[in-house]
Design a protein around this motif. Structure first.
Motif, short mmCIF file in Angstrom:
data_model
loop_
_atom_site.label_atom_id
_atom_site.label_comp_id
_atom_site.label_asym_id
_atom_site.label_seq_id
_atom_site.Cartn_x
_atom_site.Cartn_y
_atom_site.Cartn_z
N SER A 1 0.85 -1.19 0.00
CA SER A 1 0.00 0.00 0.00
C SER A 1 0.88 1.24 0.00
O SER A 1 2.09 1.15 0.22
CB SER A 1 -0.89 0.02 1.25
OG SER A 1 -0.10 0.13 2.41
N CYS A 2 0.26 2.38 -0.20
CA CYS A 2 0.99 3.64 -0.07
C CYS A 2 1.30 3.88 1.39
O CYS A 2 2.36 4.40 1.74
CB CYS A 2 0.15 4.79 -0.64
SG CYS A 2 0.94 6.40 -0.54
N THR A 3 0.39 3.47 2.26
CA THR A 3 0.61 3.59 3.71
C THR A 3 1.93 2.90 4.07
O THR A 3 2.77 3.46 4.78
CB THR A 3 -0.56 2.90 4.47
OG1 THR A 3 -1.78 3.51 4.07
CG2 THR A 3 -0.38 3.01 5.97
N LEU B 1 4.97 4.72 2.81
CA LEU B 1 5.28 5.84 3.71
C LEU B 1 5.97 5.34 4.98
O LEU B 1 6.93 5.94 5.46
CB LEU B 1 3.99 6.60 4.06
CG LEU B 1 3.41 7.49 2.96
CD1 LEU B 1 1.94 7.83 3.24
CD2 LEU B 1 4.23 8.77 2.79
N THR C 1 -5.02 16.00 4.65
CA THR C 1 -4.50 14.83 3.94
C THR C 1 -5.11 13.57 4.54
O THR C 1 -5.85 13.63 5.53
CB THR C 1 -2.96 14.76 4.01
OG1 THR C 1 -2.50 13.62 3.25
CG2 THR C 1 -2.45 14.62 5.43
N SER D 1 -2.80 8.27 6.64
CA SER D 1 -1.54 7.53 6.50
C SER D 1 -0.32 8.44 6.39
O SER D 1 0.77 8.06 6.82
CB SER D 1 -1.59 6.64 5.26
OG SER D 1 -2.64 5.72 5.39
N VAL E 1 2.03 16.74 0.07
CA VAL E 1 1.00 15.86 -0.49
C VAL E 1 0.47 16.53 -1.75
O VAL E 1 0.02 17.67 -1.70
CB VAL E 1 -0.16 15.66 0.52
CG1 VAL E 1 -1.25 14.76 -0.08
CG2 VAL E 1 0.36 15.10 1.83
N ALA F 1 0.42 9.76 -3.61
CA ALA F 1 -0.60 8.70 -3.67
C ALA F 1 -1.58 8.95 -4.82
O ALA F 1 -2.03 8.02 -5.48
CB ALA F 1 -1.36 8.62 -2.35
N SER G 1 -0.18 5.22 -4.44
CA SER G 1 -1.20 4.25 -4.04
C SER G 1 -1.87 3.66 -5.26
O SER G 1 -2.15 4.36 -6.23
CB SER G 1 -2.26 4.93 -3.18
OG SER G 1 -3.33 4.02 -2.92
N PHE G 2 -2.14 2.35 -5.17
CA PHE G 2 -2.94 1.67 -6.19
C PHE G 2 -4.22 1.11 -5.57
O PHE G 2 -4.73 0.07 -5.95
CB PHE G 2 -2.12 0.56 -6.88
CG PHE G 2 -0.87 1.09 -7.53
CD1 PHE G 2 -0.96 2.07 -8.51
CD2 PHE G 2 0.38 0.65 -7.14
CE1 PHE G 2 0.18 2.59 -9.09
CE2 PHE G 2 1.54 1.16 -7.72
CZ PHE G 2 1.43 2.13 -8.70
N LYS H 1 -7.88 5.06 -6.71
CA LYS H 1 -6.86 5.84 -7.41
C LYS H 1 -6.94 5.61 -8.92
O LYS H 1 -7.69 4.76 -9.39
CB LYS H 1 -5.47 5.48 -6.86
CG LYS H 1 -5.33 5.70 -5.34
CD LYS H 1 -5.62 7.14 -4.94
CE LYS H 1 -5.06 7.55 -3.58
NZ LYS H 1 -5.80 7.04 -2.41
N GLY I 1 -2.68 -1.56 -2.87
CA GLY I 1 -1.32 -1.67 -3.38
C GLY I 1 -0.63 -0.32 -3.37
O GLY I 1 -1.29 0.71 -3.24
C1 LIG Z 1 -4.92 7.05 -0.91
C2 LIG Z 1 -3.95 7.86 -0.15
C3 LIG Z 1 -3.04 7.30 0.77
C4 LIG Z 1 -3.10 5.85 1.19
O1 LIG Z 1 -2.97 4.96 0.18
P1 LIG Z 1 -3.13 3.38 0.49
O2 LIG Z 1 -2.57 2.74 -0.73
O3 LIG Z 1 -4.59 3.14 0.66
O4 LIG Z 1 -2.37 3.07 1.71
C5 LIG Z 1 -2.08 8.10 1.36
N1 LIG Z 1 -2.02 9.41 1.09
C6 LIG Z 1 -2.89 10.01 0.25
C7 LIG Z 1 -2.74 11.46 -0.03
C8 LIG Z 1 -3.89 9.26 -0.39
O5 LIG Z 1 -4.75 9.86 -1.22
#
Ligand SMILES: *Cc1c(COP(=O)(O)O)cnc(C)c1O
Length: 376
Positions: free
Chosen positions: A54-56, A59, A80, A83, A126, A154, A176-177, A181, A189
């Motif tokens: 994940s993007c989380t 990070l 924001t 995460s 962000v 993300a 983020s996937f 998104k 993802g």
């Molecule tokens: C969607 C999003 C995330 C988290 O993405 P995940 O893949 O769901 O963990 C983090 N930061 C921002 C700005 C987002 O829009």
């Protein structure tokens, strides 16, 4: 019903998924992960691309990479997703929130320097809605104060700032996937971009549970062992195969979204000219990916009424982030530096309209007409 979001689906996912399933290598770093990595490295022109869960998690990896220690401070906007802050709070950092610019909802670059203390370790811009933050200013501040810059991109795949893809400007970039998104790896993802070659090996180690397995497979070490802290941050290859079905036609998806975005913009311009609503602003340096189309109503009350009105007309529109500094964990782990001039007030005005790959022009027109009716 016009839904707010449909996960992107191109029809190519199925064959790649099947191929991956039959490959007997469905864990991380299989065939499709490799293809995706090469695609990102070439397309974004970055040093290293690493698919994550994940993007989380991407990070979180950056928080480990820059060695965040309890008490360190990290500067970011309050407007924001959780995460952005949680990844650093998890390692004991104090989150320092700075106000946003009302025109882009991005961190106000002119307020960052004042928030820096001797404990500051990083700035996390962000790129809201896939529209870039003012990166020249942010990188200059970071250089002068010796800080890391981690771009939370993300929402920013395929967007750029002065010709540079988002995520490739700071020390690290995260994507983020998630199904909401522009591109998805089947629901969840992410991706970590490492721009400084000095951090590539450690990023691989953190992603592989703290082992040097990647170096082992490249034949650089003769056995692999536990060498540092890390976790299980690899995307499985089925997810990568799903994602590959979209990267295959990434430009087509991007072009279509941009057409949708412009249709909304052109259709709603008269309402902005009449002073009824505010439309998003895209600074000249930014090429964006049409991640979302939002408008701003006069205030919270009007926004609530508009969302209700659209719902009654079969349209699902949603508001977005509740600022983190006013959330329970935000108060516990962070503080707002300076005045909250725009973060709360502007966030209460914002409405996101239905926009996804595959939405029909007629549906967009229906949304435009309904909003116009609301404002007559
Ligand atoms: C969607 C999003 C995330 C988290 O993405 P995940 O893949 O769901 O963990 C983090 N930061 C921002 C700005 C987002 O829009």
């Amino acid at each position: 019903m016009i839904v707010f979001n449909r996960p992107p689906f191109t029809g190519n996912e199925e064959k790649y998924l099947l191929q991956a399933m039959k490959s007997l290598k469905i864990s991380g770093d299989g065939e499709f992960t490799g293809r995706c990595h090469r695609w990102f490295e070439e397309r974004l022109g970055c040093e290293k691309a690493l698919l994550t869960t994940s993007c989380t998690h991407a990070l979180e990896m950056t928080a480990i990479l820059i060695d965040i220690q309890p008490g360190d401070e990290v500067i970011m906007p309050s407007y924001t997703f959780v995460s952005t802050a949680n990844a650093f709070a998890l390692r004991g950092a104090k989150i320092v929130f700075v106000d946003v610019r009302p025109d882009t909802m991005n961190i106000d670059e002119t307020l960052i320097e004042d928030a820096i203390t001797e404990k500051t370790k990083a700035i996390v811009p962000v790129h809201y809605a896939g529209v870039a933050c003012e990166m020249d200013t942010i990188m200059d501040i970071a250089d002068r104060h010796n800080l890391f810059v981690i771009e939370d991109a993300a929402q920013g795949m395929m967007s750029s700032y002065k010709g540079k893809p988002l995520g490739t400007i700071g020390h690290f970039g995260t994507f983020s996937f998630h199904e909401t998104k522009n591109y998805t790896s089947g629901g969840e993802g992410g991706l970590l971009i490492v721009n400084d070659p000095a951090y590539v090996t450690q990023a691989e180690i953190i992603r592989e549970k703290g082992t040097n397995r990647s170096q082992f497979f490249r034949g650089m070490v003769d056995k692999y062992s536990w060498v540092d802290i890390g976790s299980s941050y690899l995307m499985n290859d089925l997810s990568a195969a799903y994602l590959w079905g979209q990267l295959d036609i990434a430009d087509e998806i991007n072009d279509e979204r941009r057409e949708h975005w412009h249709m909304y913009y052109e259709g709603l311009k008269v309402l902005e000219e009449k002073g009824a609503i505010t439309l998003p602003h895209v600074p000249e340096a930014c090429l964006h990916n049409a991640h979302m189309f939002y408008i701003k109503a006069k205030d919270l009350k009007e926004r609530t009424n508009l969302i209700e009105y659209l719902k009654a007309h079969g349209i699902h529109a949603v508001f977005h982030y509740v600022p983190l500094h006013s959330a329970p964990a935000g108060m516990k782990f962070g503080r707002f530096h300076g005045e909250d001039t725009y973060t709360t007030a502007e966030s209460e005005r914002l409405i996101r309209l239905p926009l996804y790959y595959g939405i029909k022009p007629e549906e967009i027109q229906t949304v435009i007409d309904a909003i116009k009716e609301f404002y007559v």
